[in-house]
Design a protein around this motif. Structure first.
Motif, PDB file in Angstrom:
ATOM      1  N   ILE A  26       0.858  -1.191   0.000  1.00 39.71           N
ATOM      2  CA  ILE A  26       0.000   0.000   0.000  1.00 39.71           C
ATOM      3  C   ILE A  26       0.887   1.232   0.000  1.00 39.71           C
ATOM      4  O   ILE A  26       1.685   1.444   0.932  1.00 39.71           O
ATOM      5  CB  ILE A  26      -0.947   0.014   1.218  1.00 39.71           C
ATOM      6  CG1 ILE A  26      -1.827  -1.242   1.211  1.00 39.71           C
ATOM      7  CG2 ILE A  26      -1.793   1.272   1.218  1.00 39.71           C
ATOM      8  CD1 ILE A  26      -2.720  -1.342   2.425  1.00 39.71           C
ATOM      9  N   VAL A  27       0.744   2.050  -1.041  1.00 42.12           N
ATOM     10  CA  VAL A  27       1.462   3.314  -1.140  1.00 42.12           C
ATOM     11  C   VAL A  27       0.431   4.416  -1.346  1.00 42.12           C
ATOM     12  O   VAL A  27      -0.141   4.555  -2.437  1.00 42.12           O
ATOM     13  CB  VAL A  27       2.479   3.295  -2.306  1.00 42.12           C
ATOM     14  CG1 VAL A  27       3.211   4.632  -2.382  1.00 42.12           C
ATOM     15  CG2 VAL A  27       3.463   2.150  -2.140  1.00 42.12           C
ATOM     16  N   GLY A  28       0.163   5.175  -0.295  1.00 47.95           N
ATOM     17  CA  GLY A  28      -0.888   6.185  -0.364  1.00 47.95           C
ATOM     18  C   GLY A  28      -2.242   5.521  -0.507  1.00 47.95           C
ATOM     19  O   GLY A  28      -2.651   4.695   0.321  1.00 47.95           O
ATOM     20  N   ASN A  29      -2.935   5.854  -1.582  1.00 40.88           N
ATOM     21  CA  ASN A  29      -4.240   5.242  -1.862  1.00 40.88           C
ATOM     22  C   ASN A  29      -4.154   4.128  -2.881  1.00 40.88           C
ATOM     23  O   ASN A  29      -5.178   3.608  -3.334  1.00 40.88           O
ATOM     24  CB  ASN A  29      -5.223   6.317  -2.370  1.00 40.88           C
ATOM     25  CG  ASN A  29      -5.514   7.372  -1.319  1.00 40.88           C
ATOM     26  OD1 ASN A  29      -5.551   7.052  -0.115  1.00 40.88           O
ATOM     27  ND2 ASN A  29      -5.723   8.620  -1.755  1.00 40.88           N
ATOM     28  N   ILE A  30      -2.944   3.777  -3.258  1.00 40.78           N
ATOM     29  CA  ILE A  30      -2.752   2.752  -4.282  1.00 40.78           C
ATOM     30  C   ILE A  30      -2.358   1.438  -3.620  1.00 40.78           C
ATOM     31  O   ILE A  30      -1.417   1.386  -2.813  1.00 40.78           O
ATOM     32  CB  ILE A  30      -1.677   3.178  -5.288  1.00 40.78           C
ATOM     33  CG1 ILE A  30      -2.063   4.489  -5.955  1.00 40.78           C
ATOM     34  CG2 ILE A  30      -1.452   2.083  -6.327  1.00 40.78           C
ATOM     35  CD1 ILE A  30      -0.998   5.017  -6.901  1.00 40.78           C
ATOM     36  N   THR A  31      -3.085   0.377  -3.935  1.00 40.22           N
ATOM     37  CA  THR A  31      -2.811  -0.953  -3.388  1.00 40.22           C
ATOM     38  C   THR A  31      -2.389  -1.882  -4.524  1.00 40.22           C
ATOM     39  O   THR A  31      -3.100  -1.988  -5.532  1.00 40.22           O
ATOM     40  CB  THR A  31      -4.051  -1.524  -2.688  1.00 40.22           C
ATOM     41  OG1 THR A  31      -4.451  -0.645  -1.635  1.00 40.22           O
ATOM     42  CG2 THR A  31      -3.737  -2.900  -2.099  1.00 40.22           C
ATOM     43  N   THR A  32      -1.267  -2.501  -4.357  1.00 38.10           N
ATOM     44  CA  THR A  32      -0.765  -3.437  -5.368  1.00 38.10           C
ATOM     45  C   THR A  32      -0.408  -4.755  -4.699  1.00 38.10           C
ATOM     46  O   THR A  32      -0.141  -4.812  -3.497  1.00 38.10           O
ATOM     47  CB  THR A  32       0.484  -2.878  -6.079  1.00 38.10           C
ATOM     48  OG1 THR A  32       1.493  -2.610  -5.102  1.00 38.10           O
ATOM     49  CG2 THR A  32       0.159  -1.593  -6.827  1.00 38.10           C
ATOM     50  N   THR A  33      -0.428  -5.799  -5.493  1.00 42.00           N
ATOM     51  CA  THR A  33      -0.027  -7.124  -5.013  1.00 42.00           C
ATOM     52  C   THR A  33       1.226  -7.557  -5.749  1.00 42.00           C
ATOM     53  O   THR A  33       1.432  -7.200  -6.914  1.00 42.00           O
ATOM     54  CB  THR A  33      -1.140  -8.160  -5.238  1.00 42.00           C
ATOM     55  OG1 THR A  33      -1.419  -8.243  -6.633  1.00 42.00           O
ATOM     56  CG2 THR A  33      -2.405  -7.770  -4.488  1.00 42.00           C
ATOM     57  N   TYR A  34       2.023  -8.305  -5.066  1.00 42.80           N
ATOM     58  CA  TYR A  34       3.262  -8.792  -5.668  1.00 42.80           C
ATOM     59  C   TYR A  34       3.628 -10.126  -5.033  1.00 42.80           C
ATOM     60  O   TYR A  34       3.118 -10.488  -3.962  1.00 42.80           O
ATOM     61  CB  TYR A  34       4.402  -7.782  -5.497  1.00 42.80           C
ATOM     62  CG  TYR A  34       4.798  -7.537  -4.065  1.00 42.80           C
ATOM     63  CD1 TYR A  34       5.877  -8.215  -3.492  1.00 42.80           C
ATOM     64  CD2 TYR A  34       4.105  -6.625  -3.273  1.00 42.80           C
ATOM     65  CE1 TYR A  34       6.243  -7.990  -2.189  1.00 42.80           C
ATOM     66  CE2 TYR A  34       4.467  -6.399  -1.964  1.00 42.80           C
ATOM     67  CZ  TYR A  34       5.543  -7.065  -1.425  1.00 42.80           C
ATOM     68  OH  TYR A  34       5.901  -6.849  -0.113  1.00 42.80           O
TER      69      TYR A  34
END
Length: 277
Positions: A26-34
């Motif tokens: 989670i970076v700010g309002n951006i959620t990514t999966t890895y």
């Protein structure tokens, strides 16, 4: 000490393969999966591992100081008899008849310091960066082969004493340094070392690590034999052998510690290949 170190390292769980798991970033309002590698927990705390090794090193230093006081206050052994074991008029024959000169003794101690800085200080620290990109099995086999190579080197140095001479040790040190340079290059190139996906790359890295460790151990064993058998200083030479061994190891360890922790030369290999840039 080296055998103890290898056994402890293996018992930490070095052969256990990592598990690739999905994680969320989670970076700010951006959620990514890895995808990231999840390594099994060590079988015992790394703190106790380092503490145990520190205790062993401390006992070694204490033993050296005790030996120093005992040897320096003892009577010198004079008129030592050196039996020549080499039939040709060679450097080895000269050493056997005359004993080690101060110049030869200094050369051997300097060589021992240099070899130990590489063998005990630098190469063990970069091994994971050099061999792990080729696979966890390769990394595990490297550790195993190194232990076997060290044992074989001691055996050869003990049973083939006739070929030991300073010139051979110098050539051996040059060859081992050349191979160690390639290993350092693969470590710096991590996580994408040469021939990473090629079976030849795995074979080369295994051969280089095994052969380099064999040469380093052979050099140290030969130096110890020469000092113990032919030095006019007697047991005092072995004291300085132990002293430069610890000193060289410490110098190499401090150098590589700085390079790994305070520079970006070495990058840890991620077997799961993170999906985000």
């Amino acid at each position: 000490n080296k055998c103890t170190y290898c056994l402890l390292w293996l018992n930490l769980g070095i052969s256990d393969s990592p598990v690739c798991v999905e994680k969320i970033r989670i970076v700010g309002n951006i959620t990514t999966t890895y995808t990231d590698a999840d390594y099994p927990e060590p079988k015992f705390s790394v703190f106790y591992f380092c503490l145990f090794l520190s205790i062993i090193m401390s006992f070694s230093w204490i033993a050296f100081f005790i030996l120093s006081g005992t040897i320096f206050n003892s009577e010198k052994v004079i008129n030592q008899k050196f039996k020549p074991f080499y039939y040709r008029k060679s450097e080895t024959h000269f050493i056997a008849c005359k004993g080690l000169s101060q110049e030869m003794l200094l050369q051997l101690l300097i060589l021992q310091t240099y070899v130990c800085s590489l063998a005990n200080g630098i190469t063990p620290a970069i091994q994971v960066y050099s061999s792990q990109p080729y696979g966890q099995l390769t990394h595990y086999l490297t550790v195993r082969f190194i232990a076997l190579a060290n044992t074989l080197a001691c055996f050869l140095a003990f049973y083939f004493k006739k070929i030991i001479n300073l010139r051979l040790l110098r050539y051996t040190a040059c060859i081992s340094t050349f191979i160690a340079t390639y290993l350092l290059f693969t470590a710096v190139s991590s996580p994408n070392p040469p021939l990473k996906e090629n079976p030849w790359g795995t074979a080369i890295i295994l051969t280089c690590w095994t052969f380099t460790s064999f040469l380093f151990q052979y050099i140290r064993s030969c130096i110890a034999y020469l000092l113990r058998t032919f030095s006019k200083e007697g047991h005092r030479a072995l004291f300085w052998y132990g002293f430069v061994t610890q000193t060289g190891s410490a110098m190499g360890a401090m150098l590589i510690f700085f390079l790994i922790n305070y520079t970006t030369l070495f990058k840890v290999y991620n077997p799961c290949e993170s999906l985000y840039q």
